[in-house]
Motif scaffolding. Structure first.
Motif, short mmCIF file in Angstrom:
data_model
loop_
_atom_site.label_atom_id
_atom_site.label_comp_id
_atom_site.label_asym_id
_atom_site.label_seq_id
_atom_site.Cartn_x
_atom_site.Cartn_y
_atom_site.Cartn_z
N ASN A 36 -13.37 22.83 -78.34
CA ASN A 36 -14.60 22.25 -78.86
C ASN A 36 -15.80 22.58 -78.00
OD1 ASN A 36 -14.11 20.68 -76.64
ND2 ASN A 36 -14.13 18.71 -77.71
N ALA A 37 -15.61 23.41 -76.99
CA ALA A 37 -16.71 23.77 -76.09
C ALA A 37 -17.68 24.70 -76.81
CB ALA A 37 -16.16 24.45 -74.84
N PRO A 38 -18.98 24.58 -76.55
CA PRO A 38 -19.94 25.51 -77.15
C PRO A 38 -19.82 26.89 -76.51
CG PRO A 38 -21.05 24.11 -75.56
CD PRO A 38 -19.64 23.59 -75.69
N LEU A 39 -20.36 27.89 -77.18
CA LEU A 39 -20.40 29.21 -76.58
C LEU A 39 -21.18 29.16 -75.29
CD1 LEU A 39 -21.15 31.38 -79.74
CD2 LEU A 39 -19.00 31.27 -78.51
N ALA A 40 -20.69 29.88 -74.29
CA ALA A 40 -21.37 29.88 -73.00
C ALA A 40 -22.76 30.49 -73.12
CB ALA A 40 -20.53 30.66 -71.98
N ALA A 41 -23.71 29.95 -72.38
CA ALA A 41 -25.06 30.50 -72.39
C ALA A 41 -25.11 31.74 -71.49
CB ALA A 41 -26.04 29.45 -71.89
N PRO A 42 -25.88 32.76 -71.90
CA PRO A 42 -25.98 33.95 -71.06
C PRO A 42 -26.54 33.63 -69.69
CG PRO A 42 -26.87 34.35 -73.25
CD PRO A 42 -26.63 32.87 -73.14
N GLY A 43 -25.94 34.18 -68.66
CA GLY A 43 -26.44 34.01 -67.31
C GLY A 43 -27.15 35.27 -66.86
N PRO A 44 -27.55 35.33 -65.61
CA PRO A 44 -28.23 36.52 -65.10
C PRO A 44 -27.28 37.71 -65.05
CG PRO A 44 -27.69 35.03 -63.30
CD PRO A 44 -27.38 34.29 -64.58
N THR A 45 -27.85 38.90 -65.18
CA THR A 45 -27.02 40.10 -65.09
C THR A 45 -26.51 40.25 -63.66
OG1 THR A 45 -29.01 41.40 -64.69
CG2 THR A 45 -28.18 41.32 -66.94
N GLU A 86 -18.58 46.32 -57.29
CA GLU A 86 -18.25 46.06 -55.89
C GLU A 86 -17.30 44.88 -55.74
OE1 GLU A 86 -22.33 45.61 -54.58
OE2 GLU A 86 -22.18 47.52 -53.51
N GLY A 87 -17.19 44.06 -56.80
CA GLY A 87 -16.30 42.91 -56.77
C GLY A 87 -15.84 42.58 -58.17
N PRO A 88 -15.04 41.53 -58.35
CA PRO A 88 -14.52 41.19 -59.67
C PRO A 88 -15.64 40.94 -60.69
CG PRO A 88 -13.38 39.96 -57.95
CD PRO A 88 -14.54 40.63 -57.29
N ILE A 89 -15.42 41.40 -61.91
CA ILE A 89 -16.37 41.19 -63.00
C ILE A 89 -16.11 39.83 -63.63
CG2 ILE A 89 -17.14 42.05 -65.26
CD1 ILE A 89 -16.21 44.85 -64.31
N ASP A 90 -17.15 39.04 -63.81
CA ASP A 90 -17.04 37.74 -64.45
C ASP A 90 -16.99 37.97 -65.97
OD1 ASP A 90 -17.44 35.22 -65.62
OD2 ASP A 90 -18.72 34.53 -63.97
N ALA A 91 -15.78 37.96 -66.51
CA ALA A 91 -15.61 38.29 -67.93
C ALA A 91 -16.28 37.28 -68.84
CB ALA A 91 -14.11 38.39 -68.26
N GLU A 92 -16.23 36.00 -68.47
CA GLU A 92 -16.84 34.97 -69.32
C GLU A 92 -18.36 35.15 -69.38
OE1 GLU A 92 -17.06 30.09 -69.82
OE2 GLU A 92 -16.00 30.99 -68.12
N ALA A 93 -18.98 35.41 -68.23
CA ALA A 93 -20.43 35.62 -68.20
C ALA A 93 -20.80 36.88 -68.96
CB ALA A 93 -20.91 35.70 -66.75
N LEU A 94 -19.98 37.93 -68.84
CA LEU A 94 -20.24 39.16 -69.57
C LEU A 94 -20.18 38.91 -71.07
CD1 LEU A 94 -20.61 42.26 -69.65
CD2 LEU A 94 -18.11 42.44 -69.61
N ALA A 95 -19.16 38.17 -71.52
CA ALA A 95 -19.04 37.88 -72.94
C ALA A 95 -20.26 37.13 -73.46
CB ALA A 95 -17.77 37.07 -73.20
N ALA A 96 -20.82 36.24 -72.66
CA ALA A 96 -22.01 35.50 -73.08
C ALA A 96 -23.22 36.42 -73.20
CB ALA A 96 -22.31 34.38 -72.08
N ARG A 97 -23.32 37.42 -72.33
CA ARG A 97 -24.49 38.30 -72.35
C ARG A 97 -24.46 39.28 -73.51
NH1 ARG A 97 -23.50 38.27 -66.83
NH2 ARG A 97 -22.57 40.35 -66.89
N VAL A 98 -23.31 39.57 -74.10
CA VAL A 98 -23.29 40.49 -75.24
C VAL A 98 -23.56 39.78 -76.54
CG1 VAL A 98 -21.67 42.05 -74.11
CG2 VAL A 98 -20.80 40.33 -75.70
N GLY A 99 -23.81 38.48 -76.51
CA GLY A 99 -23.97 37.71 -77.74
C GLY A 99 -25.39 37.63 -78.26
N GLY A 100 -26.33 38.40 -77.70
CA GLY A 100 -27.72 38.23 -78.10
C GLY A 100 -28.18 39.06 -79.27
N ASP A 101 -27.33 39.91 -79.82
CA ASP A 101 -27.74 40.78 -80.92
C ASP A 101 -27.46 40.09 -82.25
OD1 ASP A 101 -28.15 42.82 -82.79
OD2 ASP A 101 -27.54 44.35 -81.36
N PRO A 102 -28.49 39.76 -83.04
CA PRO A 102 -28.24 39.06 -84.30
C PRO A 102 -27.49 39.89 -85.33
CG PRO A 102 -30.54 39.73 -84.13
CD PRO A 102 -29.92 40.00 -82.79
N GLY A 103 -27.42 41.21 -85.12
CA GLY A 103 -26.73 42.06 -86.07
C GLY A 103 -25.29 42.33 -85.70
#
Length: 389
Positions: free
Chosen positions: A84-93, A141-158
């Motif tokens: 029931n959690a909302p989609l994560a909000a995009p964080g900084p790149t 240089e270090g582990p990729i934050d997959a959850e944060a990455l998934a949030a950042r790809v969600g900005g395209d309305p198409g």
């Protein structure tokens, strides 16, 4: 169906098996792994799904992904709970340096397109289209934050955002496919079936005049219209045996994402026997369409294996869900990256038909990379973007 939402404080393993598909039909977020569907090739998926739901307990749902190769094993599973959690909000790149390795490089890709055009010219195997892709390997240089990455790809309305686990890498790290797909392979609700293929593309521009010209050029291009028609025809041919009604408009629409214009056609039908055909069966029958493989499918797939030089894995496969009633939705896994640990592999492809120009097809792949590169905050050379994601 009523499904209890997952509680806060779930284990790392539950989060590792989290699945997201934020589609117009349904925004689905799940957590945890209850049971894996026995892996197998696409032609066995319908029967494996039927057998699974005959004995399944718990959440009446299967989620996951099919790989590009119809003979390779899929990764589909029953989640422990729907979140029931909302989609994560995009964080900084992310900050830090990236090493970007093209596989293949642009010149090698153009040479592959030229070889494909030679094959098409001979009409070998009756082939009239093949989709060739290339990839970029990104090392951080270090582990990729997959959850944060998934949030950042969600900005395209198409596009439709997705994130799905692919199982553990040899070092124990969860492999994950993350992306924002613009293309609906198939949805099924009751007896209603919908597919929205995209084929024929042009890069968008920040300059309004150039963007208008790109849009007009796409509509007027005989080459792009032919490429699109091949996909629509193949989907209609595949769905026809399942449907008592099936229709598509005579001309495609223009579809836009942040970086691309596409030709798209809405195909709609009604099933003859909805109680016998699940969305998973329809997805397995359709996949891969000429939009990601070529035409005819088997000959084009073989040429892809011969020319690309790397394994697509789950790129250009399909990601989605099906429930015990057979309803579900499946999107093509495009504009995506496979992420594990500190490494990500990005993918982009272009449809090659008679009249294709190698330089133009390479430029199209560069344009399609932008959707994921923006999420990483870098360009194709690994340089940081001043404007971020």
């Amino acid at each position: 169906m009523k499904i209890d939402a997952i509680e806060d404080g779930e284990s790392a393993e539950a989060l590792a098996w989290a699945f997201t598909l934020a589609a117009p039909e349904r925004r689905l977020l799940t957590q945890g792994l209850a049971r894996r569907l026995e892996p197998g090739p696409a032609h066995t998926l319908a029967e494996r799904v039927r057998e699974f739901f005959r004995t399944a307990e718990g959440v009446p749902l299967l989620v996951g992904a099919l790989p590009f190769d119809r003979q390779a094993d899929d990764v589909i599973f029953q989640p422990a709970a729907v979140a029931n959690a909302p989609l994560a909000a995009p964080g900084p790149t992310p900050v830090g340096r990236w090493r970007v390795t093209p596989e293949p490089g642009v010149e090698a890709y153009k040479q592959g397109v030229a070889r494909a055009l030679n094959v098409l010219a001979t009409n070998a195997g009756g082939m009239d289209k093949v989709v060739l892709s290339r990839s970029l390997v990104l090392d951080a240089e270090g582990p990729i934050d997959a959850e944060a990455l998934a949030a950042r790809v969600g900005g395209d309305p198409g596009a439709v955002r997705f994130s799905t686990p692919l199982g553990r890498a040899p070092d124990g790290t969860m492999r994950r496919l993350i992306g924002a797909s613009p293309e609906l392979l198939v949805s099924r609700v009751g007896d209603k079936v919908v597919s929205h293929p995209l084929a024929g593309s042009a890069r968008r521009s920040d300059d309004e005049a150039r963007d208008v010209a790109a849009r007009a050029g796409l509509v007027q291009s005989d080459k792009e219209q032919r490429e699109h028609a091949l996909v629509v025809e193949a989907i209609l041919d595949t769905l026809a045996p399942y449907c008592r009604e099936l229709s598509a408009p005579g001309a495609p629409d223009l579809i836009s994402t942040r970086t691309m214009w596409h030709l798209g056609t809405w195909i709609k039908g009604r099933l003859k026997r909805p109680d016998e055909v699940s969305s998973a069966e329809l997805a397995a029958a359709l996949h891969p369409t000429p939009a990601v493989a070529g035409s005819p499918r088997d000959a084009a797939t073989q040429l892809i294996h011969d020319l690309e030089g790397y394994d697509r894995g789950f790129y250009a496969g399909t990601v989605g869900w099906t429930d015990a009633a057979g309803d579900g939705v499946w999107y093509l896994s495009l504009r995506c990256a496979e992420v594990a640990g500190s490494r990500a592999r990005l993918y982009a492809g272009a449809g090659i038909v008679e009249g294709s120009i190698p330089e133009s097809e390479a430029a199209e792949t560069s344009a399609k990379f932008q959707a994921m590169l923006r999420a990483f905050g870098i360009d194709e050379a690994g340089q940081r973007l001043d404007h971020g994601a």
